[in-house]
Motif scaffolding. Structure first.
Motif, PDB file in Angstrom:
ATOM      1  N   LYS A   1      16.186   0.269  -6.740  1.00  0.00           N
ATOM      2  CA  LYS A   1      16.205   1.365  -7.708  1.00  0.00           C
ATOM      3  C   LYS A   1      15.257   1.051  -8.863  1.00  0.00           C
ATOM      4  CE  LYS A   1      20.183   3.164  -9.110  1.00  0.00           C
ATOM      5  NZ  LYS A   1      21.438   3.344  -9.922  1.00  0.00           N
ATOM      6  N   ILE A   2      14.473   2.056  -9.247  1.00  0.00           N
ATOM      7  CA  ILE A   2      13.566   1.932 -10.378  1.00  0.00           C
ATOM      8  C   ILE A   2      14.049   2.850 -11.492  1.00  0.00           C
ATOM      9  CG2 ILE A   2      11.208   2.194 -11.233  1.00  0.00           C
ATOM     10  CD1 ILE A   2      10.207   1.705  -8.417  1.00  0.00           C
TER      11      ILE A   2
ATOM     12  N   ASP B   1      16.951  -1.839 -10.592  1.00  0.00           N
ATOM     13  CA  ASP B   1      16.501  -3.218 -10.393  1.00  0.00           C
ATOM     14  C   ASP B   1      15.252  -3.494 -11.228  1.00  0.00           C
ATOM     15  OD1 ASP B   1      18.345  -3.932  -8.065  1.00  0.00           O
ATOM     16  OD2 ASP B   1      17.321  -2.151  -7.294  1.00  0.00           O
ATOM     17  N   ILE B   2      14.424  -2.449 -11.365  1.00  0.00           N
ATOM     18  CA  ILE B   2      13.155  -2.541 -12.076  1.00  0.00           C
ATOM     19  C   ILE B   2      13.146  -1.485 -13.176  1.00  0.00           C
ATOM     20  CG2 ILE B   2      10.628  -2.382 -11.852  1.00  0.00           C
ATOM     21  CD1 ILE B   2      11.821  -4.716 -10.302  1.00  0.00           C
ATOM     22  N   ILE B   3      12.540  -1.825 -14.325  1.00  0.00           N
ATOM     23  CA  ILE B   3      12.429  -0.876 -15.431  1.00  0.00           C
ATOM     24  C   ILE B   3      10.956  -0.659 -15.776  1.00  0.00           C
ATOM     25  CG2 ILE B   3      12.795  -0.543 -17.912  1.00  0.00           C
ATOM     26  CD1 ILE B   3      15.494  -1.809 -17.654  1.00  0.00           C
TER      27      ILE B   3
ATOM     28  N   GLU C   1       6.415   4.592  -5.465  1.00  0.00           N
ATOM     29  CA  GLU C   1       6.501   4.099  -4.088  1.00  0.00           C
ATOM     30  C   GLU C   1       5.688   2.810  -3.941  1.00  0.00           C
ATOM     31  OE1 GLU C   1       5.499   5.773   0.414  1.00  0.00           O
ATOM     32  OE2 GLU C   1       5.789   7.182  -1.230  1.00  0.00           O
ATOM     33  N   GLU C   2       4.510   2.789  -4.551  1.00  0.00           N
ATOM     34  CA  GLU C   2       3.667   1.594  -4.512  1.00  0.00           C
ATOM     35  C   GLU C   2       4.299   0.441  -5.295  1.00  0.00           C
ATOM     36  OE1 GLU C   2      -0.860   3.279  -4.149  1.00  0.00           O
ATOM     37  OE2 GLU C   2       0.098   3.399  -6.120  1.00  0.00           O
ATOM     38  N   ILE C   3       4.885   0.746  -6.439  1.00  0.00           N
ATOM     39  CA  ILE C   3       5.539  -0.295  -7.242  1.00  0.00           C
ATOM     40  C   ILE C   3       6.716  -0.901  -6.484  1.00  0.00           C
ATOM     41  CG2 ILE C   3       6.961  -0.680  -9.303  1.00  0.00           C
ATOM     42  CD1 ILE C   3       4.013  -0.560  -9.952  1.00  0.00           C
ATOM     43  N   ALA C   4       7.536  -0.061  -5.871  1.00  0.00           N
ATOM     44  CA  ALA C   4       8.689  -0.562  -5.115  1.00  0.00           C
ATOM     45  C   ALA C   4       8.239  -1.466  -3.976  1.00  0.00           C
ATOM     46  CB  ALA C   4       9.506   0.617  -4.587  1.00  0.00           C
ATOM     47  N   LYS C   5       7.205  -1.056  -3.277  1.00  0.00           N
ATOM     48  CA  LYS C   5       6.675  -1.847  -2.154  1.00  0.00           C
ATOM     49  C   LYS C   5       6.143  -3.182  -2.663  1.00  0.00           C
ATOM     50  CE  LYS C   5       3.444  -1.432   1.761  1.00  0.00           C
ATOM     51  NZ  LYS C   5       2.543  -2.586   1.490  1.00  0.00           N
ATOM     52  N   PHE C   6       5.442  -3.162  -3.782  1.00  0.00           N
ATOM     53  CA  PHE C   6       4.858  -4.389  -4.325  1.00  0.00           C
ATOM     54  C   PHE C   6       5.949  -5.378  -4.738  1.00  0.00           C
ATOM     55  CE2 PHE C   6       2.824  -6.998  -7.606  1.00  0.00           C
ATOM     56  CZ  PHE C   6       1.661  -7.379  -6.939  1.00  0.00           C
ATOM     57  N   HIS C   7       6.991  -4.880  -5.402  1.00  0.00           N
ATOM     58  CA  HIS C   7       8.074  -5.778  -5.825  1.00  0.00           C
ATOM     59  C   HIS C   7       8.892  -6.261  -4.631  1.00  0.00           C
ATOM     60  CE1 HIS C   7       8.197  -5.859 -10.307  1.00  0.00           C
ATOM     61  NE2 HIS C   7       7.344  -4.879 -10.144  1.00  0.00           N
ATOM     62  N   HIS C   8       9.012  -5.441  -3.617  1.00  0.00           N
ATOM     63  CA  HIS C   8       9.735  -5.859  -2.414  1.00  0.00           C
ATOM     64  C   HIS C   8       8.994  -6.982  -1.699  1.00  0.00           C
ATOM     65  CE1 HIS C   8      12.346  -5.504   1.080  1.00  0.00           C
ATOM     66  NE2 HIS C   8      11.268  -5.474   1.842  1.00  0.00           N
ATOM     67  N   GLU C   9       7.671  -6.928  -1.729  1.00  0.00           N
ATOM     68  CA  GLU C   9       6.857  -7.905  -0.999  1.00  0.00           C
ATOM     69  C   GLU C   9       6.581  -9.166  -1.807  1.00  0.00           C
ATOM     70  OE1 GLU C   9       3.400  -5.652  -0.002  1.00  0.00           O
ATOM     71  OE2 GLU C   9       4.330  -4.703   1.761  1.00  0.00           O
ATOM     72  N   ASN C  10       6.850  -9.135  -3.108  1.00  0.00           N
ATOM     73  CA  ASN C  10       6.547 -10.277  -3.968  1.00  0.00           C
ATOM     74  C   ASN C  10       7.785 -10.657  -4.774  1.00  0.00           C
ATOM     75  OD1 ASN C  10       3.350 -10.603  -3.908  1.00  0.00           O
ATOM     76  ND2 ASN C  10       3.787  -8.410  -3.975  1.00  0.00           N
ATOM     77  N   SER C  11       8.120 -11.928  -4.757  1.00  0.00           N
ATOM     78  CA  SER C  11       9.273 -12.417  -5.514  1.00  0.00           C
ATOM     79  C   SER C  11       8.819 -12.721  -6.939  1.00  0.00           C
ATOM     80  CB  SER C  11       9.843 -13.673  -4.853  1.00  0.00           C
ATOM     81  OG  SER C  11      10.947 -14.154  -5.571  1.00  0.00           O
ATOM     82  N   ILE C  12       8.842 -11.689  -7.798  1.00  0.00           N
ATOM     83  CA  ILE C  12       8.316 -11.803  -9.156  1.00  0.00           C
ATOM     84  C   ILE C  12       9.268 -11.139 -10.148  1.00  0.00           C
ATOM     85  CG2 ILE C  12       5.868 -11.990  -8.619  1.00  0.00           C
ATOM     86  CD1 ILE C  12       5.684  -8.931  -8.871  1.00  0.00           C
ATOM     87  N   ASP C  13       9.125 -11.545 -11.411  1.00  0.00           N
ATOM     88  CA  ASP C  13       9.902 -10.923 -12.481  1.00  0.00           C
ATOM     89  C   ASP C  13       9.248  -9.651 -12.998  1.00  0.00           C
ATOM     90  OD1 ASP C  13      11.917 -12.940 -12.599  1.00  0.00           O
ATOM     91  OD2 ASP C  13      10.569 -14.218 -13.776  1.00  0.00           O
TER      92      ASP C  13
END
Length: 248
Positions: free
Chosen positions: A2-3, A80-82, A98-110
């Motif tokens: 969730k964003i 999950d993301i703000i 959609e791109e942001i969600a995919k990027f955070h899903h693929e990368n373990s980052i804060d």
């Protein structure tokens, strides 16, 4: 994933509808949209009510300014993301989240950091601002990535705190310094152009504004025990020109 997207507004009747529509038109469907209005006296509230079926949470009440309103939005957020979308800005495209969600899903980052563009009243791009070459150490000479292009894990605000209200225009700089330099959060450049920011209106590039943000940069770095050279901070306009010419 969730964003949560937070929009803060006050007397924003000329631009707020475009902002709202750019959120509700996103192709990504797990979005929590939060609007914090500072008790507007124009038509802003009616525009918000017009779209309230697509806005998960909104409030309209007096506040202590922009950063107080942003803190209210963060307190309401459950994503999950703000991310923050200002009331005179729009997302660059319908697939940004959609791109942001995919990027955070693929990368373990804060946090992720992207790009923005500035547009005029006709929607024409007049400037592109990329964070490709930005590093946290550049905060020490006064450079931060574009705030709307940063998407944070919500838990960071629980761990490291909210925006500090004793800054006039530099609370976002202080928070980014606290997160990236003091607490060394993990992050990655996303290459995503997140936001189209409207230029115009009152300028914040005057000498008095430059002096004020210089003082608030000094205050933020000192508060977070970050060593820095204040002369370099005051000369950040020069470093910006040098950096641009040398593409650093």
């Amino acid at each position: 994933m969730k964003i949560s997207i937070i929009t803060v507004c006050y007397n924003s009747e000329k631009t707020i509808e475009n902002t709202i529509e750019s959120v509700i038109s996103q192709t990504y469907n797990n979005v929590e949209y939060i609007v914090i209005d500072g008790d507007s006296i124009d038509n802003t509230l009616n525009i918000i009510k017009k779209h309230q079926s697509r806005i998960e949470k909104w409030i309209s009440e007096p506040d202590k300014g922009l950063y107080d309103a942003m803190n209210k939005g963060i307190a309401l957020a459950t994503g999950d993301i703000i991310g923050v979308l200002n009331s005179d800005d729009i997302f660059h495209s319908e697939i940004v989240l959609e791109e942001i969600a995919k990027f955070h899903h693929e990368n373990s980052i804060d946090a992720s950091i992207g790009n923005i563009v500035q547009i005029n009243q006709n929607g024409k791009i007049v400037r592109k601002y990329s964070a490709k070459n930005w590093k946290p150490n550049k905060l020490k000479i006064g450079f931060m990535p574009a705030h709307p292009a940063i998407f944070f894990k919500r838990e960071l605000f629980d761990r490291f705190g909210l925006y500090q209200l004793d800054y006039t225009i530099g609370a976002d700089y202080e928070l980014i310094t606290r997160f990236f330099l003091k607490n060394k959060i993990t992050w990655k450049f996303s290459y995503i152009t997140t936001t189209s920011m409207l230029i115009g209106g009152l300028s914040s590039s005057g000498l008095s504004s430059y002096r004020l943000i210089s003082k608030e940069i000094k205050k933020a770095l000192t508060r977070n025990n970050i060593p820095f050279n204040y002369t370099k901070v005051k000369l950040r306009g020069f470093w910006k020109i040098v950096g641009f010419l040398n593409k650093v």
